[in-house]
Every structure is written in structure tokens, then in C-alpha cells.
Design an enzyme around this catalytic site. Structure first.
Site, short mmCIF file in Angstrom:
data_model
loop_
_atom_site.label_atom_id
_atom_site.label_comp_id
_atom_site.label_asym_id
_atom_site.label_seq_id
_atom_site.Cartn_x
_atom_site.Cartn_y
_atom_site.Cartn_z
CG ASP A 10 -26.40 -20.67 -19.45
OD1 ASP A 10 -27.26 -21.53 -19.27
OD2 ASP A 10 -25.42 -20.50 -18.68
CG ASP A 12 -28.13 -21.45 -13.16
OD1 ASP A 12 -28.58 -20.50 -12.53
OD2 ASP A 12 -28.65 -22.58 -13.16
P1 B16 Z 1 -32.11 -26.65 -11.63
P2 B16 Z 1 -28.11 -23.08 -17.07
C1 B16 Z 1 -28.26 -25.14 -15.38
O1 B16 Z 1 -28.59 -23.83 -15.72
C2 B16 Z 1 -27.08 -25.17 -14.43
O2 B16 Z 1 -25.90 -24.77 -15.08
C3 B16 Z 1 -26.87 -26.59 -13.93
O3 B16 Z 1 -25.81 -26.60 -13.01
C4 B16 Z 1 -28.16 -27.10 -13.28
O4 B16 Z 1 -28.02 -28.45 -12.87
C5 B16 Z 1 -29.30 -27.00 -14.28
O5 B16 Z 1 -29.42 -25.66 -14.72
C6 B16 Z 1 -30.62 -27.39 -13.67
O6 B16 Z 1 -30.93 -26.47 -12.67
O7 B16 Z 1 -31.72 -27.70 -10.67
O8 B16 Z 1 -32.23 -25.27 -11.00
O9 B16 Z 1 -33.35 -27.02 -12.42
O10 B16 Z 1 -26.63 -22.92 -16.92
O11 B16 Z 1 -28.58 -23.92 -18.24
O12 B16 Z 1 -28.85 -21.76 -16.97
MG MG Z 2 -24.81 -21.94 -17.39
#
Ligand code: B16
Ligand code: MG
Length: 216
Positions: A10, A12
């Protein structure tokens, strides 16, 4: 101990420390709508797509908005978020990640990214990891958000491995569920009381060695 063929990371909260930036940006939108929103609420949004996160915030406030209004809010949230992450550098890679990637490489274990974020390419480039993975699947390439396993299944498929041959590393409840729904082994990175469904939980990737794959 049998080693996995690949690890799917993953982004974030596992590779980079973007969780506070997502929180700041969502908090600004929730404040604007007078919807109470704290870090505990934010925990539930980790790994969840941008649009679905906005829908969940509106539900927390008992509100309904049209698709067009939702897009206006998510565009604004993303502008705040992108402004913060545009200043990211290699220093924003989370502790232990670079050594862990090296250890996997030394053991011939392939690495991939499986993230819900549409900002994945920008972030990986900013921190200098855009060439570090065999394949990158992000929010631009999937139809279904975690806890649907699509993002991880696509990553495994592109590498030519079965889910059972891959280990997913996740910091979010939705991501752990996505991994389990796809029949992957899952290592949670964070708090055991939040990520208890994972096969194993570590607080971070600092000093994690090959033994992490034992008893999975
Ligand atoms: P974006 P991951 C996720 O990333 C985040 O944890 C989540 O908080 C966010 O809303 C989602 O990506 C979408 O992100 O707005 O940048 O497209 O943890 O799956 O890497
Ligand atoms: Mg994450």
C-alpha cells in the site's frame, strides 16, 4: 519458512507519511460543511477512494449532495492535499522502508504498489521511488475501492503470481479487508487493535527482517 514470490505495498501510510496530509485536507472540507470530523473518523477513510471518502463524510453529517457537488468538494480536498504533498522529498519515506525493499530484492522477492490513490505517480516520483517497483496499480486503474481486492488482484496478475504467493502490506482496515477478500496474506503496519484481522501486525517496517514471513 516459505518465502512469498512478491510483496504488494500500500502507498499512503506504508511507504510514505501522507496520512496527516489527507486528514488536514478532509478536515478543511468537513469544517466547511460543519460536520464534526476527528482522527478517529479519518481512520475509517484510510485506503478508501476520494469520492467514497467524501460520501462517508457527508453520511457522518447526515447530508446528501449531488454528484456534481461531490466533485466540487473532492476537487477542493485534492487541491489542499496536492499542495501539501508537492513539497515531499525522499525524507518523507517512512522509517525502514528503503532497507526492507533492499532485503526483499536480496531475497529475489518482487515488489509492487497497490494503492487507492490517484496521486500515486506524483508521490512516487517526488520521493524517488517511481522506478523501484515491478508494477504499480493505483486509483486511476481500478473501478472498485478497497475493501474490494481489485487493486491487489491486478498487481498480482501483472506480475504473474497467484494471490497466495503474495504478501500485502497495509496500514488501513479497508486495505487489510481487501487483501483478505483477495486471498492474500496480509501484514498490517500500525496498531494491532486497529489491524487485528491481518495475519501479522508490525508497528512500522524498521528493522524488519526476513523472519517477518514466518508463521504467516
Ligand atoms: P487520492 P492508499 C488511499 O491510499 C488513502 O489511504 C486514502 O486516505 C485516500 O482517500 C485514497 O488513497 C485516495 O487518494 O485522493 O490521492 O486519490 O492507502 O490506498 O495508498
Ligand atoms: Mg494506506
Amino acid at each position: 519458512m516459505s518465502l512469498p514470490k512478491a510483496c504488494i505495498f500500500d502507498l499512503d501510510g506504508v511507504i510514505v507519511d501522507t496520512v496527516p496530509a489527507h486528514y488536514i485536507a478532509w478536515k478543511a472540507i468537513a469544517d466547511e460543511l460543519d460536520i464534526p470530523f476527528n482522527e478517529e473518523n479519518n481512520e475509517q477513510l484510510k485506503g478508501v477512494s476520494r469520492t467514497e471518502s467524501m460520501r462517508r463524510i457527508l453520511a457522518m453529517g447526515g447530508m446528501e449532495k449531488s454528484d456534481a457537488e461531490i466533485t466540487t468538494f473532492t476537487d477542493r480536498k485534492n487541491a489542499i492535499y496536492v499542495d501539501i504533498i508537492s513539497k515531499m522529498t525522499r525524507d518523507d519515506i517512512l522509517p525502514g522502508v528503503l532497507d526492507f525493499l533492499e532485503m526483499l530484492k536480496a531475497n529475489n522477492i518482487a515488489v509492487a504498489v497497490g494503492s487507492s490513490s490517484k496521486n500515486t505517480p506524483t508521490i512516487l516520483k517526488a520521493v524517488g521511488l517511481d522506478q523501484a517497483f515491478a508494477t504499480i496499480v493505483d486509483g486511476n486503474q481500478v473501478t472498485h475501492s478497497k475493501p474490494d481486492p481489485e487493486v491487489f488482484l491486478k498487481g498480482a496478475d501483472r506480475m504473474g503470481f497467484a494471490p497466495t504467493e503474495c504478501v500485502v502490506l497495509e496500514d488501513a482496515i479497508s486495505g487489510v479487508e481487501a487483501a483478505l477478500n483477495g486471498n492474500f496474506k496480509c501484514i498490517g503496519v500500525g496498531e494491532p487493535d486497529v489491524l487485528g484481522k491481518a495475519h501479522k501486525v508490525v508497528p512500522n517496517l524498521k528493522n524488519v527482517d526476513i523472519e517477518i514471513f514466518s508463521d504467516l
